[in-house]
Scaffold this motif. Structure first.
Motif, mmCIF file in Angstrom:
data_model
loop_
_atom_site.group_PDB
_atom_site.id
_atom_site.type_symbol
_atom_site.label_atom_id
_atom_site.label_comp_id
_atom_site.label_asym_id
_atom_site.label_seq_id
_atom_site.Cartn_x
_atom_site.Cartn_y
_atom_site.Cartn_z
ATOM 1 N N GLU A 22 80.328 55.187 31.287
ATOM 2 C CA GLU A 22 80.937 54.042 32.247
ATOM 3 C C GLU A 22 81.293 54.669 33.518
ATOM 4 N N VAL A 23 81.163 53.811 34.704
ATOM 5 C CA VAL A 23 81.365 54.183 36.027
ATOM 6 C C VAL A 23 82.170 52.960 36.455
ATOM 7 N N ASN A 24 83.614 53.252 37.025
ATOM 8 C CA ASN A 24 84.533 52.092 37.615
ATOM 9 C C ASN A 24 84.759 52.394 38.794
ATOM 10 N N CYS A 25 84.348 51.655 39.594
ATOM 11 C CA CYS A 25 84.839 51.606 41.278
ATOM 12 C C CYS A 25 85.404 50.831 41.923
ATOM 13 N N THR A 26 86.265 50.183 40.819
ATOM 14 C CA THR A 26 87.127 48.872 41.400
ATOM 15 C C THR A 26 88.053 49.059 42.410
ATOM 16 N N GLY A 27 88.143 48.189 43.557
ATOM 17 C CA GLY A 27 88.941 48.344 44.540
ATOM 18 C C GLY A 27 89.042 49.510 45.360
ATOM 19 N N GLN A 28 88.053 49.862 45.513
ATOM 20 C CA GLN A 28 88.006 51.290 46.435
ATOM 21 C C GLN A 28 87.353 50.891 47.958
ATOM 22 N N GLN A 29 87.281 49.821 48.299
ATOM 23 C CA GLN A 29 86.846 49.545 49.623
ATOM 24 C C GLN A 29 85.423 50.146 49.827
ATOM 25 N N LEU A 30 84.862 50.089 49.045
ATOM 26 C CA LEU A 30 83.272 50.445 49.323
ATOM 27 C C LEU A 30 82.546 49.724 50.153
ATOM 28 N N GLN A 31 81.912 50.279 51.022
ATOM 29 C CA GLN A 31 80.983 49.564 51.870
ATOM 30 C C GLN A 31 79.276 49.298 51.493
ATOM 31 N N ILE B 29 75.275 58.270 40.875
ATOM 32 C CA ILE B 29 75.898 57.616 39.579
ATOM 33 C C ILE B 29 75.115 58.068 38.444
ATOM 34 N N PRO B 30 75.785 58.730 37.137
ATOM 35 C CA PRO B 30 75.042 59.159 36.262
ATOM 36 C C PRO B 30 73.918 58.210 35.764
ATOM 37 N N LEU B 31 72.702 58.968 35.493
ATOM 38 C CA LEU B 31 71.568 58.173 35.165
ATOM 39 C C LEU B 31 71.515 57.748 33.835
ATOM 40 N N ASP B 32 72.556 57.895 32.849
ATOM 41 C CA ASP B 32 72.653 57.550 31.613
ATOM 42 C C ASP B 32 73.753 56.146 31.509
ATOM 43 N N THR B 33 74.336 55.885 32.673
ATOM 44 C CA THR B 33 75.441 55.003 32.942
ATOM 45 C C THR B 33 74.746 53.399 32.244
ATOM 46 N N CYS C 160 80.204 62.441 39.131
ATOM 47 C CA CYS C 160 80.783 60.908 39.384
ATOM 48 C C CYS C 160 80.848 60.647 40.898
ATOM 49 N N PRO C 161 80.480 59.478 41.107
ATOM 50 C CA PRO C 161 80.544 59.146 42.655
ATOM 51 C C PRO C 161 81.958 59.214 43.042
ATOM 52 N N SER C 162 81.896 59.419 44.480
ATOM 53 C CA SER C 162 83.157 59.474 45.035
ATOM 54 C C SER C 162 84.057 58.230 45.019
ATOM 55 N N ARG C 163 85.427 58.494 44.682
ATOM 56 C CA ARG C 163 86.507 57.460 44.779
ATOM 57 C C ARG C 163 86.174 56.438 43.294
ATOM 58 N N CYS C 164 85.340 56.825 42.265
ATOM 59 C CA CYS C 164 85.167 56.237 41.318
ATOM 60 C C CYS C 164 85.580 57.193 40.069
ATOM 61 N N SER C 165 85.807 56.491 38.902
ATOM 62 C CA SER C 165 86.046 57.086 37.866
ATOM 63 C C SER C 165 84.952 57.077 36.768
ATOM 64 N N CYS C 166 84.910 57.986 36.147
ATOM 65 C CA CYS C 166 83.995 58.083 35.048
ATOM 66 C C CYS C 166 84.242 58.447 33.734
ATOM 67 N N GLN C 167 84.116 57.394 32.850
ATOM 68 C CA GLN C 167 84.042 57.995 31.308
ATOM 69 C C GLN C 167 82.647 58.046 30.710
ATOM 70 N N TYR C 168 82.611 58.051 29.457
ATOM 71 C CA TYR C 168 81.483 58.344 28.889
ATOM 72 C C TYR C 168 80.735 56.943 28.741
ATOM 73 N N PHE D 292 84.608 69.082 26.248
ATOM 74 C CA PHE D 292 83.714 68.092 26.586
ATOM 75 C C PHE D 292 83.525 67.847 28.449
ATOM 76 N N LEU D 293 84.596 67.944 29.017
ATOM 77 C CA LEU D 293 84.460 67.905 30.482
ATOM 78 C C LEU D 293 83.773 69.117 30.936
ATOM 79 N N LEU D 294 84.056 70.157 30.563
ATOM 80 C CA LEU D 294 83.309 71.362 30.950
ATOM 81 C C LEU D 294 82.147 71.682 30.723
ATOM 82 N N GLY D 295 81.739 70.723 29.515
ATOM 83 C CA GLY D 295 80.180 70.569 29.060
ATOM 84 C C GLY D 295 79.535 69.774 30.128
#
Length: 291
Positions: free
Chosen positions: A35-44, A50-54, A25-33, A14-17
């Protein structure tokens, strides 16, 4: 099951696909199906790529001070947006115009100072809105949620609000939970209608023991049911200084009108009496001439 058919192998496929399709996936964020999670990454700033189907975007606990409407509008399928604990201010008008499917929005622990009609008017599907813990939030326009008719959960706790117009929340047909605790409510006669609505409505108020008056001093720390009883007495049975002034003016006007009416009646009576006397004198003169 063969090794090639194990869950680990399927995840790798799936990941290779995803990589082969150019999904990033945005830098310093984690991406699942979806969902994009950027909690506590000190983003300014709002993250890019960000994937368009998020459908679920979590930006909690960062230093983001601005949500770009154009970038947000690319996320047309977004239904869940968590922006709590950031630095968002009052430049949110028309920000959410492109995410009309949004159901959940958390803007708590930010720097909002007001909410206008244009802030959330395009979120026609919104069900949960959290704008609590914005200590500078001092004003919510009367029609701020007029278009959010699906809103069920609204939280404005721990803000700088002193007043909220009754129609702002009363006209939300699906509202079931309203957070109002630890605000600086000014319990005067203008707020009596809202307090009465709170007591009579079917809406649930969490942490109700901390929904108390802050001013005036005589009602401070008083819970809303007790405050309503006192306000009913002071607002509906007692007269204030301006009421006495008004009644005095009304009384003076009535007295003046009565005096004028009496004077006019007296003048009319005198004129009538003079006219009647003159008529009698003329009749007597005619009788004498005839004789």
């Amino acid at each position: 099951m063969s090794p090639s058919g194990s869950p680990r192998s399927l995840s790798l496929v799936f990941l290779l696909g995803m990589a082969s399709q150019g999904i990033s996936c945005p830098s310093r964020c984690s991406c699942q199906y979806l969902e994009v999670n950027c909690t506590g990454q000190q983003l300014q700033e709002f993250p890019v790529d960000i994937p368009l189907d998020t459908r679920q975007l979590i930006l909690a606990a960062n230093n983001v001070s601005y949500l770009p409407p154009v970038e947000l509008s690319f996320l047309a399928d977004l239904v869940y947006l968590d922006c709590r604990k950031n630095l968002l201010g009052d430049d949110l008008d028309f920000t959410f115009i492109g995410v009309a499917r949004l159901v959940y929005l958390d803007l708590s622990f930010n720097n909002l100072s007001q909410v206008t009609f244009s802030t959330f008017s395009h979120l026609l599907s919104l069900v949960v809105l959290k704008i609590s813990d914005n200590p500078n939030l001092v004003a919510i326009e009367k029609d701020a949620f007029a278009n959010n008719t699906w809103l069920r959960h609204l939280d404005v706790s721990r803000t700088g609000l002193t007043f909220l117009d009754t129609s702002t929340v009363r006209d939300l047909p699906n509202l079931r939970l309203l957070g109002l605790s630890d605000n600086l409510w000014h319990c005067n006669c203008s707020f009596l209608d809202f307090i009465t609505w709170m007591i009579e409505s079917d809406v649930h108020f969490p942490d109700a023991d901390n929904i108390t008056c802050y001013t005036p001093a005589g009602l401070r720390a008083l819970r809303m049911p007790a405050a309503e009883a006192q306000l009913h007495f002071s607002c509906l049975t007692q007269l204030h200084k301006q009421d006495y002034v008004f009644l005095g003016l009304v009384g003076f006007c009535i007295f003046l009108a009565g005096t004028m009416a009496a004077w006019l009646a007296g003048v009319c009576a005198v004129i009538y009496e003079a006219h009647a006397s003159k008529g009698e004198e003329e009749e007597e003169e005619e009788e004498e001439d005839t004789a």
